[in-house]
Design a protein around this motif. Sequence first.
Motif, mmCIF file in Angstrom:
data_model
loop_
_atom_site.group_PDB
_atom_site.id
_atom_site.type_symbol
_atom_site.label_atom_id
_atom_site.label_comp_id
_atom_site.label_asym_id
_atom_site.label_seq_id
_atom_site.Cartn_x
_atom_site.Cartn_y
_atom_site.Cartn_z
ATOM 1 N N ARG A 223 8.234 16.694 -5.356
ATOM 2 C CA ARG A 223 7.818 15.312 -5.643
ATOM 3 C C ARG A 223 8.831 14.316 -5.081
ATOM 4 O O ARG A 223 8.456 13.298 -4.502
ATOM 5 C CB ARG A 223 7.688 15.098 -7.155
ATOM 6 N N LEU A 224 10.111 14.614 -5.236
ATOM 7 C CA LEU A 224 11.149 13.737 -4.704
ATOM 8 C C LEU A 224 11.074 13.686 -3.183
ATOM 9 O O LEU A 224 11.159 12.608 -2.589
ATOM 10 C CB LEU A 224 12.536 14.192 -5.154
ATOM 11 N N ALA A 225 10.895 14.825 -2.538
ATOM 12 C CA ALA A 225 10.801 14.857 -1.072
ATOM 13 C C ALA A 225 9.611 14.035 -0.591
ATOM 14 O O ALA A 225 9.717 13.289 0.387
ATOM 15 C CB ALA A 225 10.694 16.300 -0.584
ATOM 16 N N TYR A 226 8.486 14.147 -1.278
ATOM 17 C CA TYR A 226 7.302 13.360 -0.929
ATOM 18 C C TYR A 226 7.609 11.866 -1.011
ATOM 19 O O TYR A 226 7.296 11.101 -0.097
ATOM 20 C CB TYR A 226 6.132 13.724 -1.860
ATOM 21 N N LEU B 285 0.818 -1.209 0.000
ATOM 22 C CA LEU B 285 0.000 0.000 0.000
ATOM 23 C C LEU B 285 0.855 1.264 0.000
ATOM 24 O O LEU B 285 0.543 2.229 -0.702
ATOM 25 C CB LEU B 285 -0.969 0.001 1.190
ATOM 26 N N LEU B 286 1.945 1.269 0.760
ATOM 27 C CA LEU B 286 2.803 2.461 0.794
ATOM 28 C C LEU B 286 3.434 2.757 -0.573
ATOM 29 O O LEU B 286 3.416 3.921 -1.006
ATOM 30 C CB LEU B 286 3.863 2.322 1.873
ATOM 31 N N PRO B 287 3.972 1.768 -1.283
ATOM 32 C CA PRO B 287 4.451 2.067 -2.638
ATOM 33 C C PRO B 287 3.336 2.548 -3.576
ATOM 34 O O PRO B 287 3.558 3.433 -4.402
ATOM 35 C CB PRO B 287 5.038 0.735 -3.117
ATOM 36 N N ILE B 288 2.139 2.000 -3.418
ATOM 37 C CA ILE B 288 1.006 2.450 -4.242
ATOM 38 C C ILE B 288 0.669 3.906 -3.926
ATOM 39 O O ILE B 288 0.451 4.721 -4.832
ATOM 40 C CB ILE B 288 -0.223 1.534 -4.036
ATOM 41 N N ILE B 289 0.639 4.250 -2.638
ATOM 42 C CA ILE B 289 0.357 5.634 -2.237
ATOM 43 C C ILE B 289 1.463 6.563 -2.728
ATOM 44 O O ILE B 289 1.188 7.678 -3.193
ATOM 45 C CB ILE B 289 0.168 5.728 -0.712
ATOM 46 N N ALA B 290 2.720 6.106 -2.652
ATOM 47 C CA ALA B 290 3.839 6.926 -3.142
ATOM 48 C C ALA B 290 3.689 7.190 -4.639
ATOM 49 O O ALA B 290 3.867 8.325 -5.094
ATOM 50 C CB ALA B 290 5.162 6.227 -2.845
ATOM 51 N N LEU B 291 3.347 6.160 -5.396
ATOM 52 C CA LEU B 291 3.156 6.317 -6.844
ATOM 53 C C LEU B 291 1.979 7.238 -7.147
ATOM 54 O O LEU B 291 2.073 8.126 -8.006
ATOM 55 C CB LEU B 291 2.949 4.948 -7.500
ATOM 56 N N ALA B 292 0.876 7.058 -6.436
ATOM 57 C CA ALA B 292 -0.308 7.899 -6.671
ATOM 58 C C ALA B 292 -0.009 9.357 -6.336
ATOM 59 O O ALA B 292 -0.358 10.265 -7.108
ATOM 60 C CB ALA B 292 -1.483 7.389 -5.839
ATOM 61 N N GLY B 293 0.634 9.600 -5.210
ATOM 62 C CA GLY B 293 0.969 10.973 -4.825
ATOM 63 C C GLY B 293 1.940 11.608 -5.799
ATOM 64 O O GLY B 293 1.785 12.771 -6.193
ATOM 65 N N TYR B 294 2.948 10.858 -6.204
ATOM 66 C CA TYR B 294 3.919 11.346 -7.183
ATOM 67 C C TYR B 294 3.214 11.752 -8.478
ATOM 68 O O TYR B 294 3.478 12.807 -9.044
ATOM 69 C CB TYR B 294 4.960 10.256 -7.442
ATOM 70 N N THR B 295 2.293 10.918 -8.917
ATOM 71 C CA THR B 295 1.543 11.196 -10.147
ATOM 72 C C THR B 295 0.645 12.419 -9.987
ATOM 73 O O THR B 295 0.630 13.302 -10.853
ATOM 74 C CB THR B 295 0.703 9.967 -10.548
ATOM 75 N N LEU B 296 -0.089 12.485 -8.885
ATOM 76 C CA LEU B 296 -0.995 13.622 -8.674
ATOM 77 C C LEU B 296 -0.247 14.943 -8.538
ATOM 78 O O LEU B 296 -0.683 15.962 -9.066
ATOM 79 C CB LEU B 296 -1.857 13.379 -7.429
ATOM 80 N N ILE B 297 0.874 14.920 -7.835
ATOM 81 C CA ILE B 297 1.666 16.147 -7.716
ATOM 82 C C ILE B 297 2.148 16.583 -9.092
ATOM 83 O O ILE B 297 2.120 17.767 -9.430
ATOM 84 C CB ILE B 297 2.845 15.946 -6.738
ATOM 85 N N GLY B 298 2.565 15.635 -9.919
ATOM 86 C CA GLY B 298 2.995 15.961 -11.275
ATOM 87 C C GLY B 298 1.882 16.520 -12.136
ATOM 88 O O GLY B 298 2.122 17.366 -12.999
ATOM 89 N N LEU B 299 0.663 16.057 -11.890
ATOM 90 C CA LEU B 299 -0.475 16.557 -12.679
ATOM 91 C C LEU B 299 -0.797 18.020 -12.396
ATOM 92 O O LEU B 299 -1.445 18.666 -13.215
ATOM 93 C CB LEU B 299 -1.703 15.684 -12.432
ATOM 94 N N THR B 300 -0.342 18.545 -11.263
ATOM 95 C CA THR B 300 -0.602 19.963 -10.986
ATOM 96 C C THR B 300 0.018 20.840 -12.059
ATOM 97 O O THR B 300 -0.548 21.867 -12.432
ATOM 98 C CB THR B 300 -0.087 20.381 -9.593
ATOM 99 N N ALA B 301 1.165 20.432 -12.586
ATOM 100 C CA ALA B 301 1.805 21.208 -13.650
ATOM 101 C C ALA B 301 1.032 21.101 -14.957
ATOM 102 O O ALA B 301 1.047 22.026 -15.761
ATOM 103 C CB ALA B 301 3.244 20.732 -13.851
ATOM 104 N N VAL B 302 0.343 19.987 -15.154
ATOM 105 C CA VAL B 302 -0.463 19.811 -16.367
ATOM 106 C C VAL B 302 -1.706 20.692 -16.293
ATOM 107 O O VAL B 302 -2.085 21.327 -17.273
ATOM 108 C CB VAL B 302 -0.852 18.327 -16.557
ATOM 109 N N PHE B 303 -2.331 20.745 -15.117
ATOM 110 C CA PHE B 303 -3.565 21.513 -14.964
ATOM 111 C C PHE B 303 -3.327 23.002 -14.775
ATOM 112 O O PHE B 303 -4.238 23.796 -14.972
ATOM 113 C CB PHE B 303 -4.393 20.974 -13.795
ATOM 114 N N SER B 304 -2.129 23.382 -14.379
ATOM 115 C CA SER B 304 -1.806 24.790 -14.184
ATOM 116 C C SER B 304 -0.418 25.098 -14.744
ATOM 117 O O SER B 304 0.495 25.466 -14.007
ATOM 118 C CB SER B 304 -1.872 25.121 -12.695
#
Length: 145
Positions: free
Chosen positions: A81-84, A46-65
């Motif tokens: 993203r790396l710190a997260y 679950l932790l690797p899944i959450i890390a991947l999901a958070g990494y992806t969502l944080i990256g999407l902020t640049a796509v949406f803005s």
Amino acid sequence: MAQAVIIAMFAVGIMSWSSVPAQVPIHWDAAGQIDAYGSKFTGLLLLPIIALAGYTLIGLTAVFSPAQFQGRAMGALSWFRLAYVLVMAGVFGVIVADVRGANLNMNYVIFPLLAVMMIAIGNLLVQTNKNKSAKTLPPGGGIQA
């Protein structure tokens, strides 16, 4: 680098699956001592899944803005993203170390990583604010003769 850390988390979780007990630590109290256990799935995948999901969502902020994340702000977003991911990997590392017999105090791992994350957040806020400020100035930079 963050992608490599996420891949390593998944690899360690999968490779450790058969050798860990059914219950693994998943929560620590304020003193850094284990106070809750969960399933192998929760602790190892679950932790690797959450890390991947958070990494992806944080990256999407640049796509949406995209206007907000230009130049140095994009670099600051990458550092955040790396710190997260490092925070997630630190918690994951303590879980794996514990199930392998180490008795680590979570506070010695999480507080330094959270400090790095706070620095990354501060840098991200400064850089995005610079981009915002630069776009709100009138022509000529607001300097009047």
